[in-house]
Write a protein that holds these residues in place. Structure first.
Motif, short mmCIF file in Angstrom:
data_model
loop_
_atom_site.label_atom_id
_atom_site.label_comp_id
_atom_site.label_asym_id
_atom_site.label_seq_id
_atom_site.Cartn_x
_atom_site.Cartn_y
_atom_site.Cartn_z
N LEU A 7 -10.63 6.43 -4.27
CA LEU A 7 -10.13 7.38 -5.25
C LEU A 7 -8.88 6.76 -5.87
CD1 LEU A 7 -10.50 10.83 -3.46
CD2 LEU A 7 -11.86 9.91 -5.34
N LEU A 8 -8.91 6.57 -7.18
CA LEU A 8 -7.84 5.87 -7.88
C LEU A 8 -6.96 6.87 -8.62
CD1 LEU A 8 -10.07 3.03 -9.41
CD2 LEU A 8 -8.92 3.07 -7.18
N PRO A 9 -5.76 7.16 -8.10
CA PRO A 9 -4.85 8.08 -8.78
C PRO A 9 -4.05 7.33 -9.85
CG PRO A 9 -3.94 7.44 -6.67
CD PRO A 9 -5.24 6.72 -6.81
N VAL A 10 -4.42 7.54 -11.10
CA VAL A 10 -3.78 6.83 -12.22
C VAL A 10 -2.56 7.62 -12.68
CG1 VAL A 10 -4.14 6.05 -14.59
CG2 VAL A 10 -5.93 5.71 -12.88
N PHE A 18 -5.60 2.37 -18.52
CA PHE A 18 -6.31 2.00 -17.30
C PHE A 18 -7.77 1.69 -17.61
CE2 PHE A 18 -9.21 3.56 -13.97
CZ PHE A 18 -8.98 2.58 -13.02
N GLU A 19 -8.43 2.54 -18.38
CA GLU A 19 -9.84 2.32 -18.70
C GLU A 19 -10.04 1.02 -19.47
OE1 GLU A 19 -11.80 5.78 -20.32
OE2 GLU A 19 -10.93 7.08 -18.78
N THR A 20 -9.11 0.69 -20.35
CA THR A 20 -9.18 -0.57 -21.08
C THR A 20 -9.02 -1.75 -20.14
OG1 THR A 20 -8.34 0.46 -23.10
CG2 THR A 20 -8.10 -1.93 -22.92
N ALA A 21 -8.04 -1.67 -19.24
CA ALA A 21 -7.82 -2.74 -18.27
C ALA A 21 -9.00 -2.86 -17.31
CB ALA A 21 -6.52 -2.49 -17.49
N PHE A 22 -9.58 -1.72 -16.94
CA PHE A 22 -10.73 -1.77 -16.03
C PHE A 22 -11.91 -2.48 -16.69
CE2 PHE A 22 -14.34 -0.54 -13.59
CZ PHE A 22 -13.87 -0.57 -12.29
N ALA A 23 -12.11 -2.24 -17.96
CA ALA A 23 -13.19 -2.93 -18.69
C ALA A 23 -12.97 -4.44 -18.66
CB ALA A 23 -13.28 -2.41 -20.12
N GLN A 24 -11.72 -4.87 -18.69
CA GLN A 24 -11.42 -6.30 -18.60
C GLN A 24 -11.61 -6.83 -17.18
OE1 GLN A 24 -7.37 -6.19 -19.95
NE2 GLN A 24 -7.93 -6.55 -22.10
N HIS A 80 -3.48 -2.82 -10.53
CA HIS A 80 -2.66 -2.16 -9.52
C HIS A 80 -1.43 -1.46 -10.09
CE1 HIS A 80 -4.44 -4.20 -5.71
NE2 HIS A 80 -5.37 -3.76 -6.53
N ARG A 81 -0.99 -1.83 -11.25
CA ARG A 81 0.19 -1.19 -11.85
C ARG A 81 -0.08 0.25 -12.30
NH1 ARG A 81 -0.50 -2.75 -17.79
NH2 ARG A 81 -2.44 -3.93 -17.70
N PHE A 82 -1.35 0.64 -12.34
CA PHE A 82 -1.70 1.99 -12.82
C PHE A 82 -1.71 3.04 -11.72
CE2 PHE A 82 -3.63 -0.77 -16.04
CZ PHE A 82 -3.12 -0.19 -17.19
N TYR A 83 -1.65 2.65 -10.45
CA TYR A 83 -1.87 3.59 -9.35
C TYR A 83 -0.56 4.16 -8.79
CZ TYR A 83 -6.25 0.97 -9.41
OH TYR A 83 -7.41 0.34 -9.78
N GLU A 84 -0.58 5.47 -8.58
CA GLU A 84 0.54 6.14 -7.93
C GLU A 84 0.03 7.42 -7.28
OE1 GLU A 84 3.86 6.76 -6.21
OE2 GLU A 84 3.71 4.99 -7.44
N PRO A 85 -0.07 7.45 -5.95
CA PRO A 85 0.20 6.40 -4.99
C PRO A 85 -0.93 5.38 -4.98
CG PRO A 85 -0.66 8.31 -3.84
CD PRO A 85 -0.52 8.69 -5.30
N PHE A 86 -0.77 4.34 -4.17
CA PHE A 86 -1.80 3.32 -4.08
C PHE A 86 -3.03 3.92 -3.41
CE2 PHE A 86 -3.95 -0.53 -2.78
CZ PHE A 86 -3.86 -1.26 -3.95
#
Length: 107
Positions: A7-10, A18-24, A80-86
């Motif tokens: 579960l990715l808490p953005v 995040f969605e743009t970076a994930f596509a990359q 990883h810069r998008f997650y809070e918390p990890f």
């Protein structure tokens, strides 16, 4: 086969980036030995939370192969810069599955 579940808490307001970076980042993980499939879903009730499911041939393909690779460092730099918390990542073995009948696959 092993299913990686995260579960990715953005961070609020960073969902589009995040969605743009994930596509990359997606081609990075897809190129790894043992990778089988990936899905990323966004929560309807909590739009800042994403569900990542990755299927691997073995647990070690993820924990040793991918996480120990130079490609993982690229993945980390992108996401990883998008997650809070990890996020907490867990791995699962399939116990039961029922195939869908009479309906086209959901998108």
């Amino acid at each position: 086969m092993i299913t990686e579940h995260a579960l990715l808490p953005v961070v609020p307001g960073r969902e589009e980036a995040f969605e743009t970076a994930f596509a990359q980042a997606q081609p990075i993980i897809a190129s790894m030995p043992g990778f089988l499939s990936l899905s990323l879903s966004r929560s309807v009730e909590s739009p800042g939370t994403y569900l990542l499911l990755v299927e691997w041939d073995t647990l070690e393909d993820h924990t040793v192969g991918f996480r120990g690779s130079p490609e993982y460092q690229q993945w980390r730099a992108l996401l990883h810069r998008f997650y809070e918390p990890f996020p907490v990542v867990e791995h699962y073995n399939l116990v039961s599955s029922v195939p869908q009948q009479g309906h086209p696959p959901a998108m």
